[in-house]
Design a protein around this motif. Structure first.
Motif, short mmCIF file in Angstrom:
data_model
loop_
_atom_site.label_atom_id
_atom_site.label_comp_id
_atom_site.label_asym_id
_atom_site.label_seq_id
_atom_site.Cartn_x
_atom_site.Cartn_y
_atom_site.Cartn_z
N LEU A 1 0.84 -1.21 0.00
CA LEU A 1 0.00 0.00 0.00
C LEU A 1 0.87 1.26 0.00
CD1 LEU A 1 -2.78 -1.19 2.45
CD2 LEU A 1 -3.14 -0.47 0.08
N ASP A 2 1.94 1.25 0.77
CA ASP A 2 2.85 2.40 0.77
C ASP A 2 3.53 2.56 -0.58
OD1 ASP A 2 2.19 2.90 3.40
OD2 ASP A 2 4.02 2.01 4.24
N GLY A 3 3.79 1.43 -1.26
CA GLY A 3 4.45 1.48 -2.56
C GLY A 3 3.52 1.72 -3.73
N GLY A 4 2.21 1.61 -3.50
CA GLY A 4 1.23 1.90 -4.53
C GLY A 4 1.01 0.80 -5.54
N GLY B 1 -1.36 1.97 -8.32
CA GLY B 1 -1.67 3.38 -8.21
C GLY B 1 -2.43 3.64 -6.92
N ALA B 2 -3.63 4.15 -7.04
CA ALA B 2 -4.44 4.44 -5.85
C ALA B 2 -4.83 3.14 -5.14
CB ALA B 2 -5.70 5.21 -6.25
N ARG C 1 12.96 -0.38 -5.40
CA ARG C 1 12.80 -0.46 -6.85
C ARG C 1 11.32 -0.53 -7.23
NH1 ARG C 1 13.58 -4.92 -8.49
NH2 ARG C 1 14.22 -6.18 -6.68
N GLU C 2 11.02 -0.13 -8.44
CA GLU C 2 9.69 -0.36 -9.00
C GLU C 2 9.59 -1.81 -9.44
OE1 GLU C 2 6.90 1.62 -9.57
OE2 GLU C 2 7.89 3.01 -8.18
N PRO C 3 8.50 -2.50 -9.15
CA PRO C 3 8.34 -3.87 -9.64
C PRO C 3 8.42 -3.92 -11.16
CG PRO C 3 6.69 -3.37 -7.97
CD PRO C 3 7.37 -2.07 -8.31
N ARG D 1 3.93 -6.58 -12.88
CA ARG D 1 2.75 -5.76 -12.65
C ARG D 1 1.62 -6.16 -13.60
NH1 ARG D 1 5.67 -0.27 -10.81
NH2 ARG D 1 3.60 0.53 -10.33
N ALA D 2 1.99 -6.57 -14.81
CA ALA D 2 0.96 -6.92 -15.80
C ALA D 2 0.19 -8.17 -15.40
CB ALA D 2 1.61 -7.11 -17.16
#
Length: 487
Positions: free
Chosen positions: A268-271, A341-342, A382-384, A389-390
């Protein structure tokens, strides 16, 4: 191995002996036919097995060496697919929980044959006579399993708690680990009762109870009802028992729930991530349960939440068992909820009393691998990966299909065993407890064997003991029915 379905009978307080039924029945229900009926995947395709063998022969290991950490696993007796290893210690007036989770993401690459087959299966399925694994056994029971004495890749959670069990710091990273011992629940319970737990889990009762208290304070709802289980009898046939968790299983589950809570917070903190969600109980369901409490002798103090009331019940009491049966209505609507995102509008899990994610059983449940990969990326700043994500939006559908199949197979195995045990005994009388009633129909539970079935009659009151007559035991239809004697 067992197959289980919800029940409200506590075998810990009922002497159990295996019933002796006609010799012709010893062959048992056809569990193969049940698996075929519900399209349970059986053998792994050759390319999947070949890929698993290649990975197992050259196991990737992370650079960080945590093999000096004296971790142990705590599981049912005979388990080989060991997802979790734990070590508990005191630190700075509180506690440090180290929880190593099998790093399935290190051995199952996105887009690989192993990945595709795991998505098709969804989860390990346990039947009375066999286990249908999520991954080939060379991985799930070998190279990826946290077996004692073996160096393995793990996602190592370090969670620091204050003296009240509150989380004050979390760290997650890939590490190589080595479990020191494989412990089984009954043995650990006996050691806990005798005050002689091994050092790595010596604090398990203390930390587990502290976390249970925290769950109650959050309003978590835990029904704690025993399960019907199909098990081997000593005569070579099958029977049904009702089994409640040992206290140590509840304490161990609290470590897993703690990890799932901090994983959800990290996502949740990472979005980005995938949560296990359950909406709050509907007010009308809570009120209905509150009105039912006096009739079943259940004390509901003013201001107490449903979770507090349920936590204090003795499931050996038939009236409490009936109350718990009605409380199932409070836990409807569980789902997997991805987001990028949200945060999702519904992000909490009412059963846990917090936000929560599945990350601690990646050898046995598909979603845990993906959620863990997201957490590892976020913890490293890092961003996943976009390919990871897909996949997240696909997971709810995959897990829902797998959950439906698992529930169907488990229920069918129990139903078939019930009918098989009772076949040819139509007209026989049994003692039973009513756990649910609606007009002239209801549900009764027999203590031995642990059979649960529909019953007709006008004298059905939840929580009452009744004498019932078997009217149907149809093995082909997996159907058992009773009527109140004299009806």
């Amino acid at each position: 191995m067992t197959a289980s379905a919800g029940s409200t009978w506590n075998e810990d307080r009922i002497p159990f002996t295996v019933p002796r039924w006609p010799e012709a029945a010893l062959a048992g229900p056809d569990f193969d036919a049940i698996r075929a009926e519900f399209d349970v995947p059986e053998d792994f395709p050759p390319d999947v097995l070949a890929e698993a063998e290649r990975v197992a022969a050259d196991l990737p290991l992370p650079d960080l060496d945590a093999t000096d950490l004296p971790l142990v696993t705590v599981d049912p007796p005979g388990s080989r697919d060991l997802d979790q290893a734990v070590h508990l210690a005191r630190e700075d007036g509180g506690y440090v929980v180290r929880y190593a989770i099998a790093d399935v993401g290190a051995v199952v690459a996105l887009g690989s044959a192993l990945d595709a087959e795991a998505r098709r299966r969804g989860q390990t399925l346990y039947s009375p006579d066999r286990r249908t694994p999520l991954h080939p056994p060379v991985l799930s029971e070998g190279a990826a399993s946290l077996l004692p004495g073996e160096v393995r890749a793990a996602a190592l959670w370090t969670i620091r708690l204050d003296a009240d069990g509150g989380v004050r710091a979390v760290d997650l990273r890939r590490a190589r680990v080595r479990s020191r011992a494989q412990l089984a629940y009954p043995d650990v319970q006996a050691q806990a009762d005798g005050g002689a737990l091994p050092d790595p889990v010596a604090l398990l009762p203390e930390v587990g109870r502290l976390l249970e208290q925290g769950a109650a304070a959050r309003g978590a709802i835990e029904l704690g009802t025993p399960e019907q289980q199909v098990v081997h009898g000593p005569d070579g046939g099958w029977t049904l028992v009702a089994r409640a968790d040992l206290p140590v299983e509840g304490w161990n589950a609290q470590i897993s729930l703690l990890t799932g809570r901090v994983a959800a917070r990290l996502m949740l903190d990472g979005g980005v991530g995938v949560l296990r969600t359950l909406p709050p109980a509907r007010p009308e369901d809570v009120e209905r349960l509150r009105r039912l409490a006096p009739a079943l002798g259940v004390d509901w103090p003013a201001g107490a939440g449903a979770g507090q009331v349920l936590a204090g019940l003795d499931v050996a009491d038939p009236r409490s068992a009936a109350f718990l049966e009605e409380a199932v209505a409070l836990l409807r609507g569980a789902a997997y909820t991805p987001f990028d995102g949200a945060p999702p509008e519904q992000s909490g899990h009412a059963g846990v009393g917090s936000t929560y994610a599945h990350v601690t059983a990646p050898l046995r449940r598909l979603v845990d691998r993906f959620a863990t990969e997201v957490c590892l990326a976020l913890a490293a700043g890092r961003e996943p990966d976009p390919a990871l994500r897909a996949v997240l939006p696909e997971l709810p559908g995959l897990m829902a299909a797998s959950d439906r199949r698992t529930r169907s197979v488990e229920r069918a195995a129990v139903d078939a065993t019930e009918a098989w045990l009772l076949a040819g005994r139509e007209g026989a009388l049994f003692d039973a407890v009513v756990v649910d009633a609606d007009g002239d129909r209801g549900t009764v539970v027999l203590p031995e064997p642990a059979i649960r079935a529909r019953c007709a009659g006008t004298a059905l009151e939840p929580g009452s003991r009744v004498r019932v007559r078997l009217t149907e035991a149809d093995v082909a239809r997996r159907s058992v029915r009773f009527e109140v004697a004299g009806a």
